[in-house]
Write a protein that holds these residues in place. Structure first.
Motif, PDB file in Angstrom:
ATOM      1  N   GLN A 176      26.445  42.505   7.985  1.00  0.00           N
ATOM      2  CA  GLN A 176      27.310  42.111   6.878  1.00  0.00           C
ATOM      3  C   GLN A 176      27.035  42.925   5.616  1.00  0.00           C
ATOM      4  O   GLN A 176      27.632  42.652   4.575  1.00  0.00           O
ATOM      5  CB  GLN A 176      27.101  40.616   6.583  1.00  0.00           C
ATOM      6  N   LEU A 177      26.159  43.908   5.720  1.00  0.00           N
ATOM      7  CA  LEU A 177      25.780  44.734   4.573  1.00  0.00           C
ATOM      8  C   LEU A 177      26.294  46.152   4.730  1.00  0.00           C
ATOM      9  O   LEU A 177      26.442  46.662   5.840  1.00  0.00           O
ATOM     10  CB  LEU A 177      24.249  44.775   4.434  1.00  0.00           C
ATOM     11  N   SER A 178      26.545  46.812   3.610  1.00  0.00           N
ATOM     12  CA  SER A 178      26.901  48.231   3.636  1.00  0.00           C
ATOM     13  C   SER A 178      25.646  49.054   3.941  1.00  0.00           C
ATOM     14  O   SER A 178      24.521  48.548   3.896  1.00  0.00           O
ATOM     15  CB  SER A 178      27.469  48.653   2.277  1.00  0.00           C
ATOM     16  N   GLY A 179      25.845  50.335   4.225  1.00  0.00           N
ATOM     17  CA  GLY A 179      24.702  51.200   4.518  1.00  0.00           C
ATOM     18  C   GLY A 179      23.723  51.262   3.364  1.00  0.00           C
ATOM     19  O   GLY A 179      22.500  51.231   3.558  1.00  0.00           O
ATOM     20  N   GLY A 180      24.246  51.362   2.141  1.00  0.00           N
ATOM     21  CA  GLY A 180      23.373  51.406   0.970  1.00  0.00           C
ATOM     22  C   GLY A 180      22.615  50.113   0.772  1.00  0.00           C
ATOM     23  O   GLY A 180      21.426  50.124   0.422  1.00  0.00           O
ATOM     24  N   GLU A 181      23.276  48.983   0.998  1.00  0.00           N
ATOM     25  CA  GLU A 181      22.614  47.686   0.869  1.00  0.00           C
ATOM     26  C   GLU A 181      21.517  47.540   1.921  1.00  0.00           C
ATOM     27  O   GLU A 181      20.442  47.005   1.640  1.00  0.00           O
ATOM     28  CB  GLU A 181      23.633  46.560   1.002  1.00  0.00           C
ATOM     29  N   GLN A 182      21.779  48.025   3.129  1.00  0.00           N
ATOM     30  CA  GLN A 182      20.763  47.967   4.174  1.00  0.00           C
ATOM     31  C   GLN A 182      19.522  48.776   3.786  1.00  0.00           C
ATOM     32  O   GLN A 182      18.383  48.322   3.981  1.00  0.00           O
ATOM     33  CB  GLN A 182      21.333  48.487   5.495  1.00  0.00           C
ATOM     34  N   GLN A 183      19.738  49.974   3.226  1.00  0.00           N
ATOM     35  CA  GLN A 183      18.589  50.796   2.862  1.00  0.00           C
ATOM     36  C   GLN A 183      17.809  50.191   1.698  1.00  0.00           C
ATOM     37  O   GLN A 183      16.576  50.283   1.643  1.00  0.00           O
ATOM     38  CB  GLN A 183      19.032  52.224   2.509  1.00  0.00           C
ATOM     39  N   ARG A 184      18.496  49.547   0.771  1.00  0.00           N
ATOM     40  CA  ARG A 184      17.782  48.904  -0.333  1.00  0.00           C
ATOM     41  C   ARG A 184      16.992  47.691   0.164  1.00  0.00           C
ATOM     42  O   ARG A 184      15.876  47.441  -0.290  1.00  0.00           O
ATOM     43  CB  ARG A 184      18.753  48.521  -1.450  1.00  0.00           C
ATOM     44  N   CYS A 185      17.566  46.975   1.131  1.00  0.00           N
ATOM     45  CA  CYS A 185      16.807  45.887   1.770  1.00  0.00           C
ATOM     46  C   CYS A 185      15.603  46.457   2.514  1.00  0.00           C
ATOM     47  O   CYS A 185      14.520  45.862   2.521  1.00  0.00           O
ATOM     48  CB  CYS A 185      17.697  45.116   2.737  1.00  0.00           C
ATOM     49  N   ALA A 186      15.790  47.615   3.157  1.00  0.00           N
ATOM     50  CA  ALA A 186      14.702  48.249   3.901  1.00  0.00           C
ATOM     51  C   ALA A 186      13.546  48.625   2.974  1.00  0.00           C
ATOM     52  O   ALA A 186      12.375  48.538   3.361  1.00  0.00           O
ATOM     53  CB  ALA A 186      15.217  49.488   4.628  1.00  0.00           C
ATOM     54  N   VAL A 187      13.865  49.050   1.762  1.00  0.00           N
ATOM     55  CA  VAL A 187      12.819  49.359   0.787  1.00  0.00           C
ATOM     56  C   VAL A 187      12.028  48.094   0.463  1.00  0.00           C
ATOM     57  O   VAL A 187      10.791  48.118   0.385  1.00  0.00           O
ATOM     58  CB  VAL A 187      13.424  49.974  -0.494  1.00  0.00           C
ATOM     59  N   ALA A 188      12.737  46.968   0.291  1.00  0.00           N
ATOM     60  CA  ALA A 188      12.060  45.697   0.018  1.00  0.00           C
ATOM     61  C   ALA A 188      11.157  45.304   1.181  1.00  0.00           C
ATOM     62  O   ALA A 188      10.034  44.818   0.978  1.00  0.00           O
ATOM     63  CB  ALA A 188      13.097  44.605  -0.258  1.00  0.00           C
ATOM     64  N   VAL A 189      11.621  45.514   2.415  1.00  0.00           N
ATOM     65  CA  VAL A 189      10.799  45.217   3.597  1.00  0.00           C
ATOM     66  C   VAL A 189       9.553  46.102   3.608  1.00  0.00           C
ATOM     67  O   VAL A 189       8.440  45.639   3.892  1.00  0.00           O
ATOM     68  CB  VAL A 189      11.615  45.432   4.891  1.00  0.00           C
ATOM     69  N   ALA A 190       9.731  47.376   3.280  1.00  0.00           N
ATOM     70  CA  ALA A 190       8.634  48.339   3.357  1.00  0.00           C
ATOM     71  C   ALA A 190       7.510  48.035   2.374  1.00  0.00           C
ATOM     72  O   ALA A 190       6.354  48.410   2.614  1.00  0.00           O
ATOM     73  CB  ALA A 190       9.165  49.759   3.126  1.00  0.00           C
ATOM     74  N   VAL A 191       7.829  47.374   1.255  1.00  0.00           N
ATOM     75  CA  VAL A 191       6.783  47.077   0.262  1.00  0.00           C
ATOM     76  C   VAL A 191       6.384  45.605   0.280  1.00  0.00           C
ATOM     77  O   VAL A 191       5.669  45.133  -0.602  1.00  0.00           O
ATOM     78  CB  VAL A 191       7.242  47.479  -1.159  1.00  0.00           C
TER      79      VAL A 191
END
Length: 326
Positions: A176-191
């Motif tokens: 349900q997220l755009s590609g950019g939203e997914q990558q920003r969520c991925a940054v949150a997961v990574a930290v």
């Protein structure tokens, strides 16, 4: 080259990142050499054929820096990233991140290193998030696996999503997220587990320019607010304006750097001043930027002349004689 900045500008974000990094390190005098590579070599052997991916690479990144490593396909940048993130082991040389020696550490220590010291964002958005979990649950998962306290996990997950600019998407699944939203969520997961270093492998490779800017804005915010050292590997030289330092790799060696520092003009405006440097290795070798070589038609041999404060590099006799490289 100068670039006018807007608030909060890159200089301010750099200052905040340095302050956070100093606090994490226990003082500004302990910031040097968070990531160190010295004479790093990686040789792959396939069917009796040896391929030298890294040929004595040298690199120093300070704690709290946000650095981009750029290079063409086959330059060795992905091999370097795999070594620094603990996914691969170098053949020779020195590779150290924080207090970890990446050549000699045991399998158990390497696992701990990957779980707690470093975070990772992949280019393919599908590799960063589990499709059946919401954004909030994806950020919570690393903390739960690390044995975090349930009462604090959800609050921190929401805080990180807000910091990444996607707090509104906490209850949405990746589909349900755009590609950019997914990558920003991925940054949150990574930290999520508060790593010292975040590695990102072509994090904007599948995004358009505007969306890529949003992802880089998130990386700058995370760097400034958490003091995390961030290393972004990319083939896109357009990232140059997004970070304070860009390191170019060519043929398995560090070839050049571009550093950006803030300068206040006479009318009170803040400009970002860019300077390009060639990297001089321990034997005195350096790689001239390809644009310099092409502009002066440098071939085979060049003439050198030592001046009191610089070295001149000129085309050899019989070549084009106009101009010089200093």
């Amino acid at each position: 080259m100068t670039t006018e900045l807007t608030a909060p500008d890159l200089a301010e974000l750099q200052r905040r990142a340095a302050d956070r990094a100093a606090a994490r390190a226990g003082g500004a005098d302990k910031l040097r050499g968070h990531i160190v590579c010295d004479g790093l070599v990686r040789i792959f052997k396939t069917d009796g054929v040896e391929v030298v991916a890294l040929q004595g690479l040298d690199l120093v990144i300070d704690q709290g820096e946000l650095v981009a490593i750029v290079g063409a396909s086959g330059s060795g940048k992905s091999t370097l990233l795999n070594i620094l993130s603990g996914l691969d082991v170098p053949t020779a040389g020195i590779a150290r991140v924080a207090d970890y020696d990446l050549l000699t550490m045991s399998a158990r220590r390497r696992l701990r290193y990957r779980r707690h010291t470093v975070g990772f964002v992949w280019q393919q958005t599908g590799r960063n998030l589990l499709p059946y979990l919401t954004a909030l649950e994806n950020v919570e998962l690393p903390m739960r696996l690390a044995g975090g306290r349930s009462r604090t996990i959800r609050a921190r997950a929401r805080e990180l999503l807000d910091l990444a600019g996607v707090g509104y998407a906490a209850d949405r699944r990746p589909g349900q997220l755009s590609g950019g939203e997914q990558q920003r969520c991925a940054v949150a997961v990574a930290v999520a587990n508060d790593p010292e270093v975040l590695f990102a492998d072509e994090p904007t490779g599948e995004l358009d320019e505007a969306t890529a800017d949003e992802v880089f804005r998130t990386l700058r915010t995370i760097n400034a607010e958490l003091g995390v050292t961030i290393v972004v590997v990319t083939h896109d030289h357009a990232v140059a304006a997004q970070v304070s330092r860009t390191i170019a790799i060519r043929d398995g060696r560090t070839a050049s750097e571009v550093r950006r520092t803030a300068r206040v003009t006479g009318d009170g405006r803040t400009e970002l001043v860019s300077e390009e440097y060639a990297v001089l290795d321990r034997t005195g070798r350096l790689q001239l930027p390809a644009t310099f070589v092409e502009a002066l038609s440098l071939r085979d041999r060049v003439r050198l002349n030592l001046e009191p404060d610089h070295v001149e590099v000129r085309p050899a006799a019989g070549s084009r004689e106009s101009g010089d490289a200093r």
